[in-house]
Design a protein around this motif. Structure first.
Motif, mmCIF file in Angstrom:
data_model
loop_
_atom_site.group_PDB
_atom_site.id
_atom_site.type_symbol
_atom_site.label_atom_id
_atom_site.label_comp_id
_atom_site.label_asym_id
_atom_site.label_seq_id
_atom_site.Cartn_x
_atom_site.Cartn_y
_atom_site.Cartn_z
ATOM 1 N N TYR A 144 0.652 -1.318 -0.181
ATOM 2 C CA TYR A 144 0.065 0.064 -0.038
ATOM 3 C C TYR A 144 0.990 1.148 -0.036
ATOM 4 O O TYR A 144 0.310 2.226 -0.348
ATOM 5 C CB TYR A 144 -1.197 0.077 1.252
ATOM 6 N N GLU A 145 1.894 1.212 0.354
ATOM 7 C CA GLU A 145 3.143 2.288 0.462
ATOM 8 C C GLU A 145 3.056 3.009 -0.827
ATOM 9 O O GLU A 145 3.055 4.391 -1.221
ATOM 10 C CB GLU A 145 4.203 1.825 0.951
ATOM 11 N N GLY A 146 3.507 2.035 -1.777
ATOM 12 C CA GLY A 146 3.581 2.602 -2.986
ATOM 13 C C GLY A 146 2.220 3.135 -3.857
ATOM 14 O O GLY A 146 2.549 4.277 -4.656
ATOM 15 N N LYS A 147 1.159 2.634 -3.297
ATOM 16 C CA LYS A 147 -0.021 3.112 -3.885
ATOM 17 C C LYS A 147 -0.227 4.583 -3.454
ATOM 18 O O LYS A 147 -0.932 5.551 -3.976
ATOM 19 C CB LYS A 147 -1.180 2.230 -3.602
ATOM 20 N N VAL A 148 0.014 4.681 -1.970
ATOM 21 C CA VAL A 148 -0.074 6.029 -1.364
ATOM 22 C C VAL A 148 0.562 6.992 -2.174
ATOM 23 O O VAL A 148 0.397 8.004 -2.376
ATOM 24 C CB VAL A 148 0.150 6.029 0.098
ATOM 25 N N ASN A 149 1.925 6.687 -2.316
ATOM 26 C CA ASN A 149 2.967 7.468 -3.009
ATOM 27 C C ASN A 149 2.609 8.175 -4.442
ATOM 28 O O ASN A 149 2.803 9.071 -4.708
ATOM 29 C CB ASN A 149 4.530 6.869 -2.792
ATOM 30 N N ILE A 151 -0.410 8.396 -5.294
ATOM 31 C CA ILE A 151 -1.641 9.405 -5.196
ATOM 32 C C ILE A 151 -0.980 10.798 -5.008
ATOM 33 O O ILE A 151 -1.523 11.906 -5.378
ATOM 34 C CB ILE A 151 -2.672 8.869 -4.214
ATOM 35 N N ILE A 152 0.065 10.588 -4.035
ATOM 36 C CA ILE A 152 0.710 11.872 -3.684
ATOM 37 C C ILE A 152 1.315 12.399 -4.996
ATOM 38 O O ILE A 152 1.364 13.756 -5.082
ATOM 39 C CB ILE A 152 1.878 11.568 -2.644
ATOM 40 N N ASP A 153 2.073 11.869 -5.699
ATOM 41 C CA ASP A 153 2.908 12.208 -6.939
ATOM 42 C C ASP A 153 1.761 12.724 -7.859
ATOM 43 O O ASP A 153 2.167 13.584 -8.951
ATOM 44 C CB ASP A 153 3.738 11.028 -7.358
ATOM 45 N N THR A 209 -2.140 17.005 -2.507
ATOM 46 C CA THR A 209 -1.713 15.805 -2.163
ATOM 47 C C THR A 209 -0.069 15.945 -2.400
ATOM 48 O O THR A 209 1.020 15.396 -2.003
ATOM 49 C CB THR A 209 -2.109 14.369 -2.712
ATOM 50 N N GLY A 210 0.250 16.908 -3.493
ATOM 51 C CA GLY A 210 1.559 17.014 -4.109
ATOM 52 C C GLY A 210 2.452 17.645 -2.879
ATOM 53 O O GLY A 210 3.690 17.635 -2.895
ATOM 54 N N ASP A 211 1.792 18.097 -1.734
ATOM 55 C CA ASP A 211 2.639 18.607 -0.729
ATOM 56 C C ASP A 211 2.739 17.898 0.395
ATOM 57 O O ASP A 211 3.255 18.363 1.598
ATOM 58 C CB ASP A 211 1.602 19.971 -0.094
ATOM 59 N N ILE A 212 2.600 16.671 0.187
ATOM 60 C CA ILE A 212 2.768 15.493 1.254
ATOM 61 C C ILE A 212 4.228 14.796 0.833
ATOM 62 O O ILE A 212 4.267 14.393 -0.193
ATOM 63 C CB ILE A 212 1.779 14.455 1.226
#
Length: 235
Positions: A144-149, A151-153, A209-212
């Protein structure tokens, strides 16, 4: 009391009038941008500055009997004093980032497994998400880590809307919490990350989300029958 953070999470300073002071340290203002300890998000800290320049450090903020109380470490404030509130912005901004990241991770866990999110706790060094799930696959959770990142990107704008309760209850993810809102609550604050997550929430959030920072899942725990806990931090 007007809770300014509900409509503007980025407010760093604000003007107010002291409404009451209890025990020379518990201060209630007519409006505030200080976030009180609640919903898994820690309270803000900062400073209340009287118009004569005297500073009153704010060490704790919580809601009591419907009012937000600011605990100050210096005595002397009186009802009627005109003051400026100043938020410890580095602390607040970190919790905004963590809180939005928490929503993203929670949405992914729910969408991937159907698990019900049972709680979360934001911290300065790491944050946790609790959920109910029968099968506990650490490898799956790590994915799930990669999936969160991802979405951040994607740099997705995050919106905050105050909706009439009947309108909010038309949203499937919100109606699940219908019983949590007493009838006297007429408006519901909804946080939306398009195509990711929409839910009722009273906390502070980042605007995009890009600010995370990217997250790293650092620990997964089995807390008993169907009770699971995942910790993550920023890289």
């Amino acid at each position: 009391m007007k809770e300014l953070y509900l409509t503007d999470c980025y407010m760093k300073e604000f003007d107010a009038t002291v409404e009451s002071v209890k025990d020379d340290k518990f201060v209630v203002l007519d409006n505030t941008a200080f976030y009180p300890n609640s919903g898994g998000q820690p309270h803000d800290t900062g400073m209340i500055v009287r118009e004569d320049g005297t500073e009153f450090p704010v060490s704790y903020v919580a809601k009591f009997e419907g009012n937000i109380s600011h605990e100050v470490t210096t005595s002397g404030l009186k009802a009627g004093d005109k003051v400026k509130g100043i938020i410890d912005w580095n602390r607040r901004y970190l919790f905004m980032q963590y809180h939005t990241a928490c929503h993203i991770l929670s949405a992914i866990i729910h969408n991937e497994t159907g698990a019900k999110i049972s709680g979360n706790q934001l911290g300065e060094d790491k944050t946790r998400v609790d959920f109910n799930l029968e099968d506990f696959d650490r490898e799956q959770i790590k994915s799930y880590e990669g999936k969160v990142n991802e979405i951040i990107d994607r740099k997705i704008p995050v919106s905050i809307d105050i909706m009439p309760r009947e309108e909010a209850f038309k949203i499937p993810s919100v109606i699940k919490l219908k019983d949590a809102f007493p009838p006297e609550i007429e408006d519901i604050r909804v946080i939306s990350i398009p195509d990711v997550d929409t839910q009722a929430c009273g906390g502070t959030h980042i605007a995009n989300t890009g600010d995370i920072p990217h997250i790293e899942i650092i620990k997964a725990e089995n807390k008993g029958k169907n009770n699971r806990r995942v910790y993550f931090k920023f890289r």
